[in-house]
Every structure is written in C-alpha cells, then in structure tokens.
Design a protein around this motif. Sequence first.
Motif, PDB file in Angstrom:
ATOM      1  N   VAL A   1      -5.132   5.399   5.811  1.00  0.00           N
ATOM      2  CA  VAL A   1      -4.246   5.985   4.796  1.00  0.00           C
ATOM      3  C   VAL A   1      -3.293   6.972   5.459  1.00  0.00           C
ATOM      4  O   VAL A   1      -2.096   7.000   5.160  1.00  0.00           O
ATOM      5  CB  VAL A   1      -5.066   6.650   3.671  1.00  0.00           C
TER       6      VAL A   1
ATOM      7  N   THR B   1       0.842  -1.203   0.000  1.00  0.00           N
ATOM      8  CA  THR B   1       0.000   0.000   0.000  1.00  0.00           C
ATOM      9  C   THR B   1       0.871   1.245   0.000  1.00  0.00           C
ATOM     10  O   THR B   1       0.611   2.202  -0.747  1.00  0.00           O
ATOM     11  CB  THR B   1      -0.941   0.000   1.227  1.00  0.00           C
ATOM     12  N   ARG B   2       1.927   1.245   0.812  1.00  0.00           N
ATOM     13  CA  ARG B   2       2.813   2.410   0.852  1.00  0.00           C
ATOM     14  C   ARG B   2       3.558   2.587  -0.468  1.00  0.00           C
ATOM     15  O   ARG B   2       3.761   3.713  -0.926  1.00  0.00           O
ATOM     16  CB  ARG B   2       3.765   2.312   2.042  1.00  0.00           C
TER      17      ARG B   2
ATOM     18  N   ARG C   1       1.843   6.893  -6.703  1.00  0.00           N
ATOM     19  CA  ARG C   1       0.880   7.954  -7.028  1.00  0.00           C
ATOM     20  C   ARG C   1       1.495   9.331  -6.808  1.00  0.00           C
ATOM     21  O   ARG C   1       1.308  10.245  -7.611  1.00  0.00           O
ATOM     22  CB  ARG C   1      -0.369   7.780  -6.180  1.00  0.00           C
TER      23      ARG C   1
ATOM     24  N   VAL D   1       0.782   7.169   5.430  1.00  0.00           N
ATOM     25  CA  VAL D   1       1.513   8.380   5.053  1.00  0.00           C
ATOM     26  C   VAL D   1       2.496   8.774   6.157  1.00  0.00           C
ATOM     27  O   VAL D   1       3.625   9.182   5.879  1.00  0.00           O
ATOM     28  CB  VAL D   1       0.539   9.529   4.706  1.00  0.00           C
TER      29      VAL D   1
ATOM     30  N   ILE E   1       1.124   4.224  -2.749  1.00  0.00           N
ATOM     31  CA  ILE E   1       0.991   5.645  -2.407  1.00  0.00           C
ATOM     32  C   ILE E   1       2.161   6.429  -2.988  1.00  0.00           C
ATOM     33  O   ILE E   1       1.978   7.487  -3.604  1.00  0.00           O
ATOM     34  CB  ILE E   1       0.890   5.838  -0.872  1.00  0.00           C
TER      35      ILE E   1
ATOM     36  N   ILE F   1      -5.285  10.561  -2.085  1.00  0.00           N
ATOM     37  CA  ILE F   1      -4.460   9.354  -1.956  1.00  0.00           C
ATOM     38  C   ILE F   1      -5.339   8.154  -1.618  1.00  0.00           C
ATOM     39  O   ILE F   1      -5.127   7.047  -2.115  1.00  0.00           O
ATOM     40  CB  ILE F   1      -3.365   9.549  -0.874  1.00  0.00           C
TER      41      ILE F   1
END
Length: 125
Positions: A49, A20-21, A27, A53, A24, A38
């Motif tokens: 999320v 997931t990171r 993106r 972050v 992120i 995000i």
Amino acid sequence: MVEYQSAPLDRVFGALADPTRRAILSRLTRRPATISEIAEPFAMTLAAVSKHVRVLERAGLVRREVEGRVHRCSFRAAPLADAAHWMEHYRRFWEDRLDSLERFLVSNRKRRNRSPGRRDGQDDE
C-alpha cells in the motif's frame, strides 16, 4: 496547441492507470487517512500500500505528513485539474474535427442529390 509539461502529466496518468491507486484516491477524497487505514479494504501488505501511495505522491495526487511513525495521507486535486484541462483540449479538438466532417458529408450529399439527371428523393446506396 496547448502545451503541457509532459513528465507531470505522465505521472498523473500513470498513477491513475492502476485500480488500487484509484480506490485509494477515492477513499482519500472523503478524508485524510493513515497508511494502515488506507490498507484496511485491500488484501495486501502495508508495504505494498505504501508503494502505491508513493506513486500517488510522485504524481502530486497525495500529500503525506509524517508524525513519528504515523503517516497521514491527504488528497490533492490540482494535478487532476491539469489532466482534465489536457483532456478537455483534445475533446474540443475532436469535436470540432467531427463537426467539420459532418458538415462536409452533409454538404457533399446535398450536392450529389442536386446533380443533373437525378430524380427528387433518390438516395445513393
């Protein structure tokens, strides 16, 4: 041996360990985004999320700017460069070691093939 500060490098690799990171970061390499932006492609809460972050921030990979209630995040590449340098050092180290091993094995095989009592073309198996 190349010396690196362990804690920052540990945080970078720890942050990159989660898919997931990594998504992120991918993106954010295209453009800065808010936490809400995000979160759009993920099936998770804004709080979840935001936690991801924060991990990226602690690793120095993300910079967060707060404008009132809006948190805009942007990608920072410098920590990745440090991790790449660390990996490059060990890539060269292992390539040198494997090249040395190859030279040794080739040299050893040539010596065995030249030993007395052997016929040309005879392989050890």
